[in-house]
Design a protein around this motif. Structure first.
Motif, PDB file in Angstrom:
ATOM      1  N   VAL A 159       0.729  -1.135   0.267  1.00  0.00           N
ATOM      2  CA  VAL A 159      -0.219   0.117   0.123  1.00  0.00           C
ATOM      3  C   VAL A 159       0.854   1.751  -0.353  1.00  0.00           C
ATOM      4  O   VAL A 159       2.062   1.777   0.514  1.00  0.00           O
ATOM      5  N   ILE A 160       0.292   2.298  -0.648  1.00  0.00           N
ATOM      6  CA  ILE A 160       0.992   3.592  -0.800  1.00  0.00           C
ATOM      7  C   ILE A 160      -0.081   4.796  -0.174  1.00  0.00           C
ATOM      8  O   ILE A 160      -0.588   4.416  -1.510  1.00  0.00           O
ATOM      9  N   GLY A 161       0.102   5.352   0.545  1.00  0.00           N
ATOM     10  CA  GLY A 161      -0.547   6.195   0.962  1.00  0.00           C
ATOM     11  C   GLY A 161      -0.569   7.042   1.198  1.00  0.00           C
ATOM     12  O   GLY A 161       0.327   7.741   1.813  1.00  0.00           O
ATOM     13  N   LEU A 162      -1.270   8.875   1.630  1.00  0.00           N
ATOM     14  CA  LEU A 162      -1.101  10.006   1.115  1.00  0.00           C
ATOM     15  C   LEU A 162      -2.378  10.312   1.947  1.00  0.00           C
ATOM     16  O   LEU A 162      -3.343   9.965   1.572  1.00  0.00           O
ATOM     17  N   CYS A 163      -1.335  11.508   2.667  1.00  0.00           N
ATOM     18  CA  CYS A 163      -3.484  12.411   3.383  1.00  0.00           C
ATOM     19  C   CYS A 163      -2.993  14.319   2.222  1.00  0.00           C
ATOM     20  O   CYS A 163      -1.934  14.398   2.306  1.00  0.00           O
ATOM     21  N   SER A 164      -4.507  14.073   2.722  1.00  0.00           N
ATOM     22  CA  SER A 164      -4.729  15.594   1.964  1.00  0.00           C
ATOM     23  C   SER A 164      -5.996  15.953   2.929  1.00  0.00           C
ATOM     24  O   SER A 164      -6.977  15.828   3.638  1.00  0.00           O
ATOM     25  N   GLU A 165      -6.056  17.608   2.363  1.00  0.00           N
ATOM     26  CA  GLU A 165      -7.081  18.368   3.444  1.00  0.00           C
ATOM     27  C   GLU A 165      -8.073  18.041   2.227  1.00  0.00           C
ATOM     28  O   GLU A 165      -9.606  18.299   3.452  1.00  0.00           O
ATOM     29  N   THR A 215      -3.213  12.875  -8.397  1.00  0.00           N
ATOM     30  CA  THR A 215      -2.466  13.374  -9.379  1.00  0.00           C
ATOM     31  C   THR A 215      -1.072  12.963  -8.156  1.00  0.00           C
ATOM     32  O   THR A 215      -0.436  12.191  -8.854  1.00  0.00           O
ATOM     33  N   ASP A 216      -1.303  13.477  -7.340  1.00  0.00           N
ATOM     34  CA  ASP A 216      -0.345  13.589  -5.718  1.00  0.00           C
ATOM     35  C   ASP A 216       0.003  11.743  -5.718  1.00  0.00           C
ATOM     36  O   ASP A 216       1.107  11.315  -5.474  1.00  0.00           O
ATOM     37  N   LEU A 217      -1.287  11.281  -5.953  1.00  0.00           N
ATOM     38  CA  LEU A 217      -1.221   9.574  -5.474  1.00  0.00           C
ATOM     39  C   LEU A 217      -0.430   8.929  -6.373  1.00  0.00           C
ATOM     40  O   LEU A 217       0.954   7.702  -6.249  1.00  0.00           O
ATOM     41  N   VAL A 218      -0.791   9.168  -7.923  1.00  0.00           N
ATOM     42  CA  VAL A 218      -0.328   8.766  -8.870  1.00  0.00           C
ATOM     43  C   VAL A 218       1.405   9.001  -8.826  1.00  0.00           C
ATOM     44  O   VAL A 218       1.691   8.613  -9.747  1.00  0.00           O
ATOM     45  N   ASP A 219       1.600  10.910  -9.173  1.00  0.00           N
ATOM     46  CA  ASP A 219       2.954  10.537  -8.738  1.00  0.00           C
ATOM     47  C   ASP A 219       3.565   9.726  -7.678  1.00  0.00           C
ATOM     48  O   ASP A 219       5.382   9.259  -7.802  1.00  0.00           O
ATOM     49  N   GLU A 220       3.296   9.416  -6.276  1.00  0.00           N
ATOM     50  CA  GLU A 220       3.819   8.844  -5.522  1.00  0.00           C
ATOM     51  C   GLU A 220       4.229   7.408  -5.527  1.00  0.00           C
ATOM     52  O   GLU A 220       5.471   7.051  -5.772  1.00  0.00           O
ATOM     53  N   VAL A 221       3.123   7.013  -7.041  1.00  0.00           N
ATOM     54  CA  VAL A 221       3.595   4.979  -6.900  1.00  0.00           C
ATOM     55  C   VAL A 221       4.299   5.515  -8.164  1.00  0.00           C
ATOM     56  O   VAL A 221       5.124   4.164  -8.066  1.00  0.00           O
ATOM     57  N   GLN A 227      -2.691  11.598  10.883  1.00  0.00           N
ATOM     58  CA  GLN A 227      -1.997  11.171  10.083  1.00  0.00           C
ATOM     59  C   GLN A 227      -0.308  10.532  10.538  1.00  0.00           C
ATOM     60  O   GLN A 227       0.038   9.058   9.293  1.00  0.00           O
ATOM     61  N   ASP A 228       0.062  10.492  11.140  1.00  0.00           N
ATOM     62  CA  ASP A 228       1.608   9.538  11.879  1.00  0.00           C
ATOM     63  C   ASP A 228       0.307   8.674  11.958  1.00  0.00           C
ATOM     64  O   ASP A 228       1.111   7.168  11.431  1.00  0.00           O
ATOM     65  N   ARG A 229      -0.529   8.036  12.795  1.00  0.00           N
ATOM     66  CA  ARG A 229      -0.848   6.726  13.029  1.00  0.00           C
ATOM     67  C   ARG A 229      -1.336   6.072  12.037  1.00  0.00           C
ATOM     68  O   ARG A 229      -0.493   4.756  11.312  1.00  0.00           O
ATOM     69  N   LEU A 230      -2.026   7.097  10.439  1.00  0.00           N
ATOM     70  CA  LEU A 230      -1.929   6.594   9.310  1.00  0.00           C
ATOM     71  C   LEU A 230      -0.834   6.140   8.680  1.00  0.00           C
ATOM     72  O   LEU A 230      -0.527   4.603   7.754  1.00  0.00           O
ATOM     73  N   THR A 231      -0.229   6.461   8.718  1.00  0.00           N
ATOM     74  CA  THR A 231       1.050   6.416   8.183  1.00  0.00           C
ATOM     75  C   THR A 231       2.092   5.154   8.136  1.00  0.00           C
ATOM     76  O   THR A 231       3.066   4.206   8.189  1.00  0.00           O
ATOM     77  N   ALA A 232       1.774   5.049   9.747  1.00  0.00           N
ATOM     78  CA  ALA A 232       2.175   3.455  10.667  1.00  0.00           C
ATOM     79  C   ALA A 232       1.822   3.064  10.346  1.00  0.00           C
ATOM     80  O   ALA A 232       1.869   1.240  10.690  1.00  0.00           O
ATOM     81  N   PHE A 233       0.812   2.446  10.312  1.00  0.00           N
ATOM     82  CA  PHE A 233      -0.035   1.494  10.257  1.00  0.00           C
ATOM     83  C   PHE A 233       0.249   0.839   8.690  1.00  0.00           C
ATOM     84  O   PHE A 233       0.505  -0.188   8.700  1.00  0.00           O
ATOM     85  N   GLU A 234       0.436   1.831   7.534  1.00  0.00           N
ATOM     86  CA  GLU A 234       0.175   1.504   6.246  1.00  0.00           C
ATOM     87  C   GLU A 234       1.701   0.508   6.710  1.00  0.00           C
ATOM     88  O   GLU A 234       1.887  -0.437   5.743  1.00  0.00           O
TER      89      GLU A 234
END
Length: 383
Positions: free
Chosen positions: A231-237, A245-251, A328-335
């Motif tokens: 899984v690759i994820g990111l948080c956004s407002e 598009t930011d998620l696609v760039d990340e992947v 956000q920290d919890r989501l990233t750590a779980f990922e």
């Protein structure tokens, strides 16, 4: 008494979960088999002599079957079959159809309505519940459903299911081709409880304060590699074209997708990636990508939704975060934790299952259409 019979009765006589009356009956028979008289059995078990004689005699005549209760006639029925049928018929109607301002029935509401209609002079809610239980009627429950609205449902769903089986347009995918399932989980709130959450203890579950202060909300976008369980994820407002598009760039800027021959993106019909415009936008940015849409109202075909359900159960419920940074920290750590041990989902719904589902729906629609046609009044014909 045979050996198997003695072992079965011995096990029953020492059981802590069987009904007490069955345990006592087994003990009576075992005492009798050991040579005790009825009087001795009565004194030993604290029962009457007649009771010892009764069950000893029944076992002698009928064996183990004699230790069961005989059928009883019971109390005469208080309600006639016609009254019972009227209760069931009322339960099978929507309250609004009867002029009652309710969305669904409860047993108490049905009991009141039975009395108000004069079906019976009195009836309790528990009686209504027993009547409905005979036909497994539960009018206080409901299930939602949705008709298939996408005219290309079979084609779109089939493409998604083929990709899960590593097939596209009838050709097997190569080792350098990847399938990404992507979506957004919106409105993840930071609820700061007024009192700290208490951990579980002896005879006590975890306790979470009911009142909370709102700390805002964010969206979590995730891309799930179907066949490698990464899984690759990111948080956004917020959600939208730019966050997606930011998620696609990340992947697509990471390996192995950066050098892959093709990367298939399975998405739903959300505004961030809807229609041909989204397909063209993705292809212009990354020519080795292929966007595949699920049918309308068929997000259950998108495997990333399974990951979101795991995320909801393990990370976000109960919700107790001081601010959005902690969320956000919890989501990233779980990922990161999930990617270390995850395995691909055991997806079992195939094209064959899809065809069977569509065939059942078609049969249902044809039967419903035939029923409506039979009840349609005949038009007068000209002489």
């Amino acid at each position: 008494m045979t050996g198997p019979e003695r072992r079965r009765l011995t096990k029953l006589a020492s059981s802590r979960t069987a009904a007490h009356q069955h345990v006592v009956r087994a003990q009576i028979v075992l005492d009798a088999a050991n040579g005790c008289s009825n009087a001795q059995i009565a004194r030993r078990r604290g029962i009457g002599v007649d009771t010892a004689r009764l069950w000893r005699g029944r076992y002698g005549d009928q064996g183990a079957a004699g230790l069961a209760d005989r059928p009883r006639s019971g109390r005469p029925a208080r309600f006639t079959p016609a009254q019972v049928a009227e209760v069931k018929a009322l339960a099978c109607q929507l309250p609004a159809e009867t002029g009652i301002p309710l969305s669904r029935w409860s047993c108490g509401d049905l009991a009141d309505q039975v009395v108000a209609r004069g079906v019976a002079p009195a009836m309790s809610a528990s009686t209504v519940r027993r009547i409905l239980a005979a036909d497994a009627l539960k009018p206080w429950q409901h299930r939602s459903w949705l008709f298939i609205r996408d005219p290309a449902f079979a084609v779109k769903a089939g493409r998604v299911l083929d990709l899960y089986a590593r097939v596209f347009d009838g050709v097997r995918l190569g080792d350098d081709e990847y399938v990404i399932s992507s979506d957004e989980k919106t409105s993840i709130q930071a609820r700061c409880r007024c009192h700290p959450t208490l951990p579980p203890g002896t005879s006590r579950t975890m306790r979470v304060e009911h009142e909370y202060d709102r700390g805002g909300a964010l969206a979590y976008l995730a891309a799930y590699d179907v066949h490698h369980a990464q899984v690759i994820g990111l948080c956004s407002e917020t959600t939208g074209i730019d966050p997606f598009t930011d998620l696609v760039d990340e992947v697509m800027t990471r390996q192995p997708c950066a050098s892959a021959r093709r990367v298939f993106w399975i998405v739903d019909n959300g505004s961030s990636h809807r229609g041909q415009a989204a397909i063209d936008r993705l292809t212009r940015r990354y020519p080795n990508t292929v966007m595949v849409h699920t049918p309308v109202h068929a997000s259950w075909l998108n495997q990333v939704e399974i990951y979101f359900s795991i995320l909801q159960r393990k990370v976000l419920a109960p919700n107790d975060f001081t601010d959005l940074d902690q969320v956000q920290d919890r989501l990233t750590a779980f990922e990161h934790r999930y990617n270390q041990t995850a395995r691909p989902f055991n997806w079992k719904f195939t094209r064959a299952d899809l065809q069977n589902l569509l065939a059942r729906i078609q049969q249902h629609e044809e039967a419903e259409h035939e029923t409506q046609h039979q009840h349609q009044p005949a038009l007068p014909t000209a002489a």
